[in-house]
Design a protein around this motif. Structure first.
Motif, PDB file in Angstrom:
ATOM      1  N   LEU A 104       0.819  -1.214   0.000  1.00 51.58           N
ATOM      2  CA  LEU A 104       0.000   0.000   0.000  1.00 51.58           C
ATOM      3  C   LEU A 104       0.855   1.268   0.000  1.00 51.58           C
ATOM      4  N   VAL A 123       1.265   2.837  -3.488  1.00 54.06           N
ATOM      5  CA  VAL A 123       0.074   3.255  -4.227  1.00 54.06           C
ATOM      6  C   VAL A 123      -0.024   4.776  -4.392  1.00 54.06           C
ATOM      7  N   SER A 181       2.273   6.119  -7.213  1.00 49.11           N
ATOM      8  CA  SER A 181       1.827   5.702  -8.545  1.00 49.11           C
ATOM      9  C   SER A 181       0.580   6.475  -8.974  1.00 49.11           C
ATOM     10  N   TYR A 198      -6.156   5.442   2.229  1.00 49.19           N
ATOM     11  CA  TYR A 198      -6.980   5.496   1.033  1.00 49.19           C
ATOM     12  C   TYR A 198      -7.324   6.951   0.671  1.00 49.19           C
ATOM     13  N   ALA A 200      -4.103   8.479  -0.648  1.00 46.00           N
ATOM     14  CA  ALA A 200      -3.833   8.098  -2.037  1.00 46.00           C
ATOM     15  C   ALA A 200      -4.701   8.910  -2.996  1.00 46.00           C
TER      16      ALA A 200
END
Length: 551
Positions: free
Chosen positions: A128, A131, A134, A182, A185
């Motif tokens: 994770l 992420v 990216s 999350y 990200a």
């Protein structure tokens, strides 16, 4: 019509100087290039200030791209809580704590030192951690297409930079309040999307206001400010090393302050104003530049002309027809432009893959992270100055291809030094194999940086004003696509260094080979429309004994 021999050996170019009779008297119609060269000055005080202020925004582009080197860094060490024995007693990295009882140990730098420390992105959650970085590149890839289109159409270059800076500031600040990995990200994706308009619009805006002789140098100033932004990160990150959220809060202030305090003083590109049918505004910007440069002899009867577009009798209707014609032109439906763009994009993928892959790999060096990033950033300075110097008298195609070849060969040579390093002492392996490998890696990175910078300048000169920002945005997308794939090779390289070096080397060399089919642009004029560029380049090819428009 007069004919003028270019300095770069492109053959003869026809000047579009003309005289138009009207009720108001005789008017001189000149292209933007001719006005800049003849009445404004190729590079005067006004353009220098313009380029510097515009290029300053690249600092934020670098910071938003590379901030995860610190915010998402693996904490260097951990310890048992309250002197208790928790199995190993303490150590470095995150892998050794996977078997420990949760809550029995802590990171030495604190739980807020990075996202990995705060959200426990180790062991079975380790994937994770990659992420957000990216997704940031993916956001930049998608945002480049939107901002490239908007900057060529109704937003313009200046307003595209302003919108991008404001959105970058907002997303930076929002990132600091991410409740979990999350949300973090997502905000990194949003930041990548927002900041994508900074680089492409600033580069085009900086180069469209100077003479053809200085376009390369003006573009290089942009990359110098990117390097400054890279260098500034360790200085900003070190005081905030105990709380990664403070790093994002501080960085959110800078682009907003720039958009409010500095950007309003920047002029819009006269070339963009012209193709949008705002010739009076374009002329006003050029007169402003000329006045600051001390050029008093600016004819009152001077008008700007686009030689490739038909004009009606009335100036207003002619302006409208010209704008509507520009709107119909499309890069992908124009055969020569589409072929040229495809070659640039394929080359850009290889360049972005190598350039960002080497940069992101800096955290795998067994040095102090802050020192490593600073050294990596310093490596770009010679590339910027060498590019500025060489672009003054060297062909773009030659310079790009040689830089790509040297970067590729350096990567492949690293295989030899890497294999030698494995048979040497642990201390030598700690520094990347041996000092020979470090030197080769440094040379390869500087060459890849030079190729990266030159390709941007090359792309600006390859396409006309009405699709230039879009073309640069397409290049930016492939650079980001290469960047988003590069971390995967970095991971593979930990298991097989030789494989990663081979892939980096081959892709860099292939990028250089592709430039064979891309035309030279040194000292070439900047055209305004696809139609004009096709007509003039075809004419130049015929006058030079060629058979048509080059790819």
């Amino acid at each position: 019509m007069e004919e003028d021999q270019s300095e770069g050996g492109h053959g003869r170019r026809r000047r579009s100087t003309s005289m138009v009779e009207s009720e108001e008297g005789t008017k001189f119609e000149l292209t933007v290039d001719e006005v800049v060269e003849g009445y404004v000055g190729s590079l005067g005080l006004s353009q220098i200030l313009h380029v510097l202020v515009v290029s300053f925004a690249w600092i934020f582009d670098a910071q938003s791209t590379l901030v995860t080197i610190f915010s998402d860094a693996q904490p260097p060490s951990w310890r048992c809580k309250n002197g208790l024995s928790c199995g190993h007693g303490g150590g470095g990295g995150g892998s050794s704590v996977c078997g420990l009882v949760p809550g029995s140990w802590e990171w030495v730098g604190g739980d807020r030192s990075s996202t990995i420390a705060e959200w426990g992105l180790i062991c079975d959650r380790k994937f994770l951690a990659a992420v957000p970085a990216s997704l940031n590149f993916l956001g930049s890839l998608l945002g480049s297409a939107l901002f490239g289109h908007l900057a060529d159409t109704w937003l313009g270059r200046k307003r595209a930079v302003m919108v991008s800076c404001i959105l970058t500031s907002i997303t930076f600040f929002a990132t600091a309040y991410s409740p979990n990995i999350y949300a973090y990200a997502f905000f990194r994706f949003a930041t990548g999307f927002a900041r994508s308009g900074i680089g492409i619009s600033c580069l085009v805006l900086a180069t469209e206001c100077v003479g053809r002789k200085w376009r390369g140098q003006a573009g290089q100033y942009s990359f110098f400010f990117f390097t400054i932004g890279f260098l500034s990160l360790p200085l900003v990150a070190y005081p905030t090393r105990t709380n990664w959220r403070n790093l994002y809060k501080f960085l959110s202030i800078l682009p907003l302050a720039y958009a409010i305090l500095l950007l309003p003083w920047v002029s819009e590109s006269p070339r963009w104003l012209l193709i949008r049918g705002r010739s009076k505004d374009a002329l006003k910007v050029l007169k402003k530049f000329a006045k600051t440069n001390g050029k008093d002899e600016f004819p009152e009867n001077l008008t700007l002309a686009n030689p490739s577009e038909p004009r009606d009798e009335g100036s207003e209707s002619g302006s409208v027809n010209q704008t509507n014609s520009n709107k119909k032109e499309n890069l992908w439906t124009t055969k020569w432009a589409a072929k040229r763009m495809a070659l640039v994009m394929i080359a850009g993928f290889g360049v972005g893959f190598v350039y960002y892959g080497v940069q992101l790999n800096v955290e795998n060096l067994n040095f102090n992270l802050y020192v490593s990033v600073a050294i990596n950033a310093v490596m770009e300075i010679p590339a910027v100055f060498a590019g500025s110097f060489l672009l003054g008298f060297t062909n773009r195609r030659l310079l790009f291809s040689v830089s790509s070849y040297m970067a590729g060969v350096s990567c492949i040579l690293c295989i030899i030094f890497s294999s030698k390093g494995h048979s040497n002492s642990k201390n030598q392996h700690k520094f990347g194999g041996n000092w020979g490998q470090l030197i080769i890696e440094a040379i390869g990175f500087m060459c890849s940086s030079l190729a990266y910078d030159i390709l941007y300048i090359y792309c600006v000169e390859l396409f006309p004003t009405n699709v230039r920002n879009f073309a640069v945005s397409m290049l930016r997308q492939t650079l980001m696509l290469g960047a988003s794939v590069a971390p995967l090779l970095v991971v593979v390289g930990r298991l097989s260094p030789s494989l990663s070096f081979i892939v980096f080397g081959v892709l860099s060399i292939v990028s250089g080979v592709l430039s064979i089919w891309i035309p030279e642009t040194r000292n070439a004029p900047l055209y305004e429309t696809l139609k004009q560029q096709e007509e003039m380049e075809t004419l130049n090819h015929v006058s030079n004994g060629g058979s048509g428009l080059g790819a």
